[in-house]
Structure formats: C-alpha cells, structure tokens
Scaffold this motif. Structure first.
Motif, PDB file in Angstrom:
ATOM      1  N   ARG A  34       0.465  -0.919   0.011  1.00 43.02           N
ATOM      2  CA  ARG A  34      -0.143   0.523   0.081  1.00 43.02           C
ATOM      3  C   ARG A  34       0.668   0.994   0.097  1.00 43.02           C
ATOM      4  NH1 ARG A  34      -4.194   1.207   4.442  1.00 43.02           N
ATOM      5  NH2 ARG A  34      -2.382   0.917   5.750  1.00 43.02           N
ATOM      6  N   GLU A  35       2.344   0.966   0.604  1.00 42.54           N
ATOM      7  CA  GLU A  35       3.052   2.357   0.880  1.00 42.54           C
ATOM      8  C   GLU A  35       3.775   2.342  -0.478  1.00 42.54           C
ATOM      9  OE1 GLU A  35       2.475   4.787   3.219  1.00 42.54           O
ATOM     10  OE2 GLU A  35       1.092   4.182   3.823  1.00 42.54           O
ATOM     11  N   PHE A  36       3.861   1.704  -1.091  1.00 43.50           N
ATOM     12  CA  PHE A  36       5.507   1.934  -2.362  1.00 43.50           C
ATOM     13  C   PHE A  36       3.999   1.891  -3.304  1.00 43.50           C
ATOM     14  CE2 PHE A  36       7.754   0.000   0.764  1.00 43.50           C
ATOM     15  CZ  PHE A  36       9.455   0.694   0.162  1.00 43.50           C
ATOM     16  N   ARG A  37       3.301   2.103  -3.840  1.00 50.12           N
ATOM     17  CA  ARG A  37       2.209   1.775  -4.670  1.00 50.12           C
ATOM     18  C   ARG A  37       2.068   3.271  -4.783  1.00 50.12           C
ATOM     19  NH1 ARG A  37      -3.047  -1.634  -5.004  1.00 50.12           N
ATOM     20  NH2 ARG A  37      -2.879  -0.534  -6.945  1.00 50.12           N
ATOM     21  N   LYS A  38       1.786   4.453  -4.191  1.00 52.26           N
ATOM     22  CA  LYS A  38       1.468   5.030  -3.861  1.00 52.26           C
ATOM     23  C   LYS A  38       2.862   6.403  -4.408  1.00 52.26           C
ATOM     24  CE  LYS A  38      -0.997   5.285   1.283  1.00 52.26           C
ATOM     25  NZ  LYS A  38      -0.737   5.952   2.586  1.00 52.26           N
ATOM     26  N   HIS A  39       3.495   6.043  -4.134  1.00 45.51           N
ATOM     27  CA  HIS A  39       5.298   6.684  -4.497  1.00 45.51           C
ATOM     28  C   HIS A  39       5.363   5.774  -5.995  1.00 45.51           C
ATOM     29  CE1 HIS A  39       5.060   8.122  -0.875  1.00 45.51           C
ATOM     30  NE2 HIS A  39       4.732   7.889  -0.225  1.00 45.51           N
ATOM     31  N   PHE A  40       5.312   5.065  -6.541  1.00 41.39           N
ATOM     32  CA  PHE A  40       6.344   3.940  -7.944  1.00 41.39           C
ATOM     33  C   PHE A  40       5.535   3.113  -8.146  1.00 41.39           C
ATOM     34  CE2 PHE A  40       8.830   3.951  -3.508  1.00 41.39           C
ATOM     35  CZ  PHE A  40       9.546   5.631  -4.292  1.00 41.39           C
ATOM     36  N   ASN A  41       6.130   3.022  -9.364  1.00 39.84           N
ATOM     37  CA  ASN A  41       5.247   0.914 -10.184  1.00 39.84           C
ATOM     38  C   ASN A  41       6.144   0.236  -9.207  1.00 39.84           C
ATOM     39  OD1 ASN A  41       3.991   2.242 -12.491  1.00 39.84           O
ATOM     40  ND2 ASN A  41       6.265   3.405 -12.761  1.00 39.84           N
ATOM     41  N   VAL A  42       5.521  -0.905  -8.595  1.00 43.30           N
ATOM     42  CA  VAL A  42       5.773  -2.207  -8.011  1.00 43.30           C
ATOM     43  C   VAL A  42       5.546  -3.062  -9.125  1.00 43.30           C
ATOM     44  CG1 VAL A  42       5.560  -2.718  -6.007  1.00 43.30           C
ATOM     45  CG2 VAL A  42       5.791  -0.905  -5.538  1.00 43.30           C
ATOM     46  N   LEU A  43       6.777  -4.103  -8.827  1.00 46.45           N
ATOM     47  CA  LEU A  43       6.981  -5.463  -9.441  1.00 46.45           C
ATOM     48  C   LEU A  43       6.749  -6.320  -8.021  1.00 46.45           C
ATOM     49  CD1 LEU A  43       6.779  -7.485 -12.060  1.00 46.45           C
ATOM     50  CD2 LEU A  43       9.287  -7.229 -11.736  1.00 46.45           C
TER      51      LEU A  43
END
Length: 261
Positions: A34-43
């Motif tokens: 939840r936190e990382f997808r606020k800032h970046f594309n996540v794999l």
C-alpha cells in the motif's frame, strides 16, 4: 516465467522490484504494497518453487539451482515487462539474489535495499547448515526448516515473521526444498567474493538489532570498505525487518529510494 504481480503508478516512471527469501513468497511484502504503490510502480514476484511459481514445470525439472539461474529468472520478468532498470528491495536470501544481479547486470539496478541481508554465515549458521546437510534425506524438510526458522528468529517478538515463513514453507515440495537447501549450503564462497568486491550502486542495508546471525557482518562490511552503502539498524526487530517493524521499514526505504531517483 516466474509468477508476478504489478501495481502501476499513474505518473511515476520508477520501478521497485521486491525479492523474497527462501521458503517465503511475495506475500511477505503485504505490509509494503500500500505504501510503496503510492510513490512507485511495484513488481512483486514469486521465486521458482515458491508461491504461485510453485507449479512452473520448466523450472521444476532443473536438477540443480544456482544463484545465476535464479537471478536470471528475475530479469526474465523485467524483460517481459520491458522494465530496463529498477530499484530492488530484498529480504534474507533475496538479498543474495539481488547482489548476484548487481554482479552480472549492474546496469539493470538503480539502487539496492537489503533487508536482513545475508553476507556471511556465522559459526552457528554454518553448524546448522552442516547438520541439516547430513540429515536432509532423513528428516522431513519442514522439521529442518522449523529449526532454521527458530535459530534465525528466536524471540517471541519474531513470532509473526517466523510463523509466516513456516506457513509458506509448508507449501513447498520436498524436492524443491532440497534444491534450495543445496543452493544455500554452497553459498559461503560466493558470499566471500561479494564481501571483497565493492560495487558502485547505491545500497541501503536495513537490519533488525536482534538479527544476531547476520547483523555483525553487515556492520563490519559497511564500516570497513563499502563507501556506496549505508546501514540503518531498526530497534525491536529481528531478521525479517519488513514484517517486524513495517512502518519504520517503509519510511526509511522509501526515503532512500527517493534520494536515488
């Protein structure tokens, strides 16, 4: 190809790739998504034999795994998704895979985050590996895995991390466990090479203060010669720092990645 999930950001061009450890799966990152997808594309991906990659027949028929072949699995996913370069976040054995990618394909890595980094087996770890190697064909693999889990994450405060890895390990096949066990039992020469060779990639070690098996080596490594690396030690945390202290992990890692865009 490894099973994977992507979370695309509306505006960011930056990718963050998460690599779990042996016996885990991409589910160990549920407190990060939840936190990382606020800032970046996540794999998020599942390594061979783990999670949703468990039934990949092509990978299952390989008799012996190497860190080169396992790291190439990860890059095959990036190639499939046309991701030229990514920040990598790993935990435990996943940090060795990321370091192998940095060795072979440094141009594919923007920065590295090494949670619960494994850069040397201490004496207790080496004894456990030798004993496990002797009895790996005698005892059920889950019995051996539980011993390792308790040795690495011994405290009551580590219970959530420990149980998560044990529950994920239950989903492995016996033959799959033995392949990964053989891979880790042969890791010392590779780790020795990694400790001696510096790489010019921004690196952030985030370790639990109670990670007694691996923290001392990382403290020594950063202090002695790794100019491109920094270390943050998280209080009240063990080996799987992203589960034990997710709020601090997310805050510090996101801050580091943003500094290295």
């Amino acid at each position: 190809m490894l099973a994977h999930t992507i979370y695309q950001h509306d505006t960011s061009k930056e990718w963050v790739t998460f690599v779990h450890g042996a016996g885990g799966s991409s589910t160990i990152w549920f407190k990060q998504i939840r936190e990382f997808r606020k800032h970046f594309n996540v794999l998020m991906l599942d390594l061979r034999g783990h999670g949703r990659s468990k039934n990949n027949l092509k990978l299952m028929f390989e008799n012996r795994y190497t860190f080169k072949s396992v790291s190439k699995d990860v890059l095959d996913v990036l190639d499939h998704l046309n991701i030229e370069k990514s920040h990598f976040v790993g935990v435990s054995l996943g940090t060795i895979i990321i370091r192998q990618i940095a060795e072979d394909y440094p141009e594919r890595i923007t920065s590295m985050v090494m949670g619960g980094a494994v850069m040397k087996m201490n004496f207790r770890g080496q004894v456990l590996m030798k004993v496990g190697n002797i009895f790996k064909n005698v005892f059920p693999y889950l019995f051996l895995y539980k011993i390792f889990a308790f040795a690495i994450m011994p405290k009551n405060a580590h219970k959530e991390s420990r149980n998560m890895f044990i529950n994920e390990a239950k989903k492995l096949y016996q033959k799959e466990f033995l392949k990964w066990f053989k891979l880790t039992s042969d890791v010392n020469p590779l780790l020795k090479w990694f400790r001696q060779v510096e790489i010019n990639i921004p690196t952030f070690y985030i370790m639990g203060e109670e990670d007694y098996m691996f923290l001392p080596t990382i403290q020594k490594l950063v202090k002695e010669h790794n100019q491109s690396a920094q270390l943050y030690v998280v209080e009240n945390s063990g080996h799987v720092v992203n589960v034990d202290q997710p709020q601090i992990f997310n805050e510090k890692v996101i801050e580091f990645i943003k500094k290295n865009l």
